[in-house]
Scaffold this motif. Sequence first.
Motif, PDB file in Angstrom:
ATOM      1  N   UNK A 162       0.603  -1.082   0.061  1.00  0.00           N
ATOM      2  CA  UNK A 162       0.013   0.089  -0.033  1.00  0.00           C
ATOM      3  C   UNK A 162       0.931   1.287  -0.032  1.00  0.00           C
ATOM      4  N   UNK A 163       0.458   2.299  -0.717  1.00  0.00           N
ATOM      5  CA  UNK A 163       0.917   3.600  -0.679  1.00  0.00           C
ATOM      6  C   UNK A 163       0.258   4.565   0.069  1.00  0.00           C
ATOM      7  N   UNK A 164       0.614   5.710   0.556  1.00  0.00           N
ATOM      8  CA  UNK A 164      -0.165   6.615   0.960  1.00  0.00           C
ATOM      9  C   UNK A 164       0.316   7.895   0.092  1.00  0.00           C
ATOM     10  N   UNK A 165      -0.925   8.690  -0.193  1.00  0.00           N
ATOM     11  CA  UNK A 165      -0.818   9.856  -1.275  1.00  0.00           C
ATOM     12  C   UNK A 165      -1.288  11.020  -0.229  1.00  0.00           C
ATOM     13  N   UNK A 166      -0.494  12.090  -0.453  1.00  0.00           N
ATOM     14  CA  UNK A 166      -0.386  13.395   0.288  1.00  0.00           C
ATOM     15  C   UNK A 166      -0.984  14.197  -0.885  1.00  0.00           C
ATOM     16  N   UNK A 167      -1.937  14.963  -0.627  1.00  0.00           N
ATOM     17  CA  UNK A 167      -2.280  15.926  -1.578  1.00  0.00           C
ATOM     18  C   UNK A 167      -2.424  17.266  -1.010  1.00  0.00           C
ATOM     19  N   UNK A 168      -1.301  18.012  -1.322  1.00  0.00           N
ATOM     20  CA  UNK A 168      -1.201  19.404  -0.609  1.00  0.00           C
ATOM     21  C   UNK A 168      -2.134  20.715  -1.266  1.00  0.00           C
ATOM     22  N   UNK A 169      -2.069  20.450  -2.592  1.00  0.00           N
ATOM     23  CA  UNK A 169      -3.073  21.474  -3.297  1.00  0.00           C
ATOM     24  C   UNK A 169      -4.051  20.633  -4.070  1.00  0.00           C
ATOM     25  N   UNK A 170      -5.123  20.767  -3.924  1.00  0.00           N
ATOM     26  CA  UNK A 170      -6.117  19.883  -4.847  1.00  0.00           C
ATOM     27  C   UNK A 170      -7.582  20.153  -4.146  1.00  0.00           C
ATOM     28  N   UNK A 171      -8.617  19.532  -4.662  1.00  0.00           N
ATOM     29  CA  UNK A 171      -9.785  19.707  -4.200  1.00  0.00           C
ATOM     30  C   UNK A 171     -10.092  19.702  -2.640  1.00  0.00           C
ATOM     31  N   UNK A 190      -8.926  11.549  -7.610  1.00  0.00           N
ATOM     32  CA  UNK A 190     -10.405  12.453  -7.413  1.00  0.00           C
ATOM     33  C   UNK A 190     -10.098  13.966  -6.921  1.00  0.00           C
ATOM     34  N   UNK A 191      -8.956  13.905  -6.385  1.00  0.00           N
ATOM     35  CA  UNK A 191      -8.678  15.411  -5.779  1.00  0.00           C
ATOM     36  C   UNK A 191      -7.847  16.064  -6.610  1.00  0.00           C
ATOM     37  N   UNK A 192      -7.144  15.389  -7.381  1.00  0.00           N
ATOM     38  CA  UNK A 192      -6.170  16.151  -8.393  1.00  0.00           C
ATOM     39  C   UNK A 192      -6.334  16.315  -9.747  1.00  0.00           C
ATOM     40  N   UNK A 193      -7.367  15.333 -10.307  1.00  0.00           N
ATOM     41  CA  UNK A 193      -7.647  15.299 -11.721  1.00  0.00           C
ATOM     42  C   UNK A 193      -8.316  16.717 -12.256  1.00  0.00           C
TER      43      UNK A 193
END
Length: 210
Positions: free
Chosen positions: A4-13, A26-29
Amino acid sequence: MAKNKFYVVWVGREPGIYNSWEECTQQIHGFPGAVYKSFKTRQLAEEAFNSSSKEFIGKDFFETELTEDQLKLIGEPILDSISVDAAWNTANGVVEYQGVETKTKKVLFSAGPFDDGTINIAEFLAIVHALAYCKQKDLKLPIYSDSRNAIGWVADKQVRTKHCRTETSEKLFQLIDRALVWLNANEYVNPILKWETRAWGENPADFGRK
């Protein structure tokens, strides 16, 4: 079997930490200027999310156990201290924070839940609350936070958030205003220290909602 990986979204929805690429997408597309990165461990993902993306983007991190020399260099936490942490619901934006005795995890203060916040705002408020708490009780204890961003905001007496002030976030922004007034009106001797999660494990003030 893939790990498993974990994905950090700093800038996104909805900035946050996501457990799958599908959730991250879903947060970055289609989001202009999205900033994100994957990590192999939850601990490093949390450290990254609580820090500036510039410290992690374009850099390789070997997410292995720390060596004995590294652990010695970091040392042990000061148990006679206060630890603060915040919780943020990425689904609805609700935040809260608390401060505890590092050694016993006894809750000294807590605040929230508040609508329409961010993790950095809540972490910042937690540190200032701890400073005010210590000032009121004449305590010179160190204060631990695992948020580099929040520690920097307190040091600079400036909240560098892009979060919008709206009707739903107004209560939080009023607390920010009060916190900045307090920082500019008061001196404090309490060291504000980084909680080294990779060396010491979870912040004692963690809400345990992983």
